[in-house]
Design a protein around this motif. Structure first.
Motif, PDB file in Angstrom:
ATOM      1  N   THR A 112       0.765  -1.156  -0.052  1.00 38.27           N
ATOM      2  CA  THR A 112       0.067  -0.061  -0.154  1.00 38.27           C
ATOM      3  C   THR A 112       0.731   1.393  -0.023  1.00 38.27           C
ATOM      4  N   GLY A 113       1.938   1.118  -1.116  1.00 38.98           N
ATOM      5  CA  GLY A 113       2.817   2.318  -0.891  1.00 38.98           C
ATOM      6  C   GLY A 113       3.935   2.684  -0.017  1.00 38.98           C
ATOM      7  N   VAL A 114       4.089   1.698   1.084  1.00 36.28           N
ATOM      8  CA  VAL A 114       4.868   1.717   2.127  1.00 36.28           C
ATOM      9  C   VAL A 114       5.750   0.754   1.809  1.00 36.28           C
ATOM     10  N   ALA A 115       7.219   1.260   1.831  1.00 32.65           N
ATOM     11  CA  ALA A 115       8.425   0.359   1.614  1.00 32.65           C
ATOM     12  C   ALA A 115       8.746  -0.207   3.009  1.00 32.65           C
ATOM     13  N   SER A 116       9.155  -1.264   3.272  1.00 28.75           N
ATOM     14  CA  SER A 116       9.546  -2.008   4.219  1.00 28.75           C
ATOM     15  C   SER A 116      10.495  -3.086   4.057  1.00 28.75           C
ATOM     16  N   PRO A 117      11.508  -3.029   5.089  1.00 26.32           N
ATOM     17  CA  PRO A 117      12.418  -4.379   4.624  1.00 26.32           C
ATOM     18  C   PRO A 117      11.852  -5.715   4.576  1.00 26.32           C
ATOM     19  N   ASN A 118      12.321  -6.342   3.634  1.00 27.12           N
ATOM     20  CA  ASN A 118      11.897  -7.807   3.378  1.00 27.12           C
ATOM     21  C   ASN A 118      12.601  -8.819   4.111  1.00 27.12           C
ATOM     22  N   LEU A 119      11.764  -9.370   4.963  1.00 29.28           N
ATOM     23  CA  LEU A 119      12.277 -10.485   6.012  1.00 29.28           C
ATOM     24  C   LEU A 119      12.855 -11.697   5.185  1.00 29.28           C
ATOM     25  N   ALA A 120      12.621 -12.073   3.988  1.00 28.98           N
ATOM     26  CA  ALA A 120      12.937 -13.046   3.286  1.00 28.98           C
ATOM     27  C   ALA A 120      14.294 -12.667   2.689  1.00 28.98           C
ATOM     28  N   TYR A 121      14.699 -11.422   2.527  1.00 28.14           N
ATOM     29  CA  TYR A 121      15.970 -10.845   2.094  1.00 28.14           C
ATOM     30  C   TYR A 121      16.956 -11.159   3.123  1.00 28.14           C
ATOM     31  N   THR A 122      16.503 -10.496   4.367  1.00 30.57           N
ATOM     32  CA  THR A 122      17.427 -10.747   5.457  1.00 30.57           C
ATOM     33  C   THR A 122      17.727 -11.994   5.717  1.00 30.57           C
ATOM     34  N   THR A 123      16.887 -13.032   5.568  1.00 36.78           N
ATOM     35  CA  THR A 123      17.213 -14.474   6.055  1.00 36.78           C
ATOM     36  C   THR A 123      18.218 -14.949   4.688  1.00 36.78           C
ATOM     37  N   TRP A 124      17.910 -14.512   3.486  1.00 36.04           N
ATOM     38  CA  TRP A 124      18.503 -15.063   2.502  1.00 36.04           C
ATOM     39  C   TRP A 124      20.260 -14.369   2.620  1.00 36.04           C
ATOM     40  N   LYS A 125      20.344 -13.207   3.065  1.00 39.93           N
ATOM     41  CA  LYS A 125      21.503 -12.720   3.149  1.00 39.93           C
ATOM     42  C   LYS A 125      22.479 -13.246   4.081  1.00 39.93           C
ATOM     43  N   ARG A 126      21.833 -14.081   5.252  1.00 36.10           N
ATOM     44  CA  ARG A 126      22.662 -14.681   6.243  1.00 36.10           C
ATOM     45  C   ARG A 126      23.275 -15.649   5.711  1.00 36.10           C
TER      46      ARG A 126
END
Length: 90
Positions: free
Chosen positions: A76-90
């Protein structure tokens, strides 16, 4: 940073720490039987490392088959951190 790797020699295990729970590391890999890579032993080293990476299901991160999700998601027009990306980056 979500995690960090620490090691001091090829005989010590590599531990990837969990930044949210220091008591439970994300992964510990024992490299005591792996030949140290040099300019003359790539084939031997590769034959040892590939099964190790496959055994820990990490090979797709190395060969690029596991592509990262976007770092942010927009709802809805609000950008927020993607938890899937955080997990992938680990």
């Amino acid at each position: 940073m979500a995690s960090s790797a620490s090691f001091s020699s090829t005989n010590d295990p590599i531990t990837i720490q969990n930044s949210q729970d220091r008591q439970h590391p994300l992964l510990t890999i024992n490299l005591s039987n792996i030949t140290k890579l040099s300019s003359t032993n790539y084939l031997t080293w590769s034959l040892q490392i590939q099964p190790l990476l496959e055994g820990y299901d990490l090979h797709n991160f190395i060969d690029g088959a596991h592509t990262p999700p976007p770092p942010t998601v927009t709802v809805t027009g609000v950008a927020s951190p993607n938890l899937a990306y955080t997990t992938w980056k680990r």
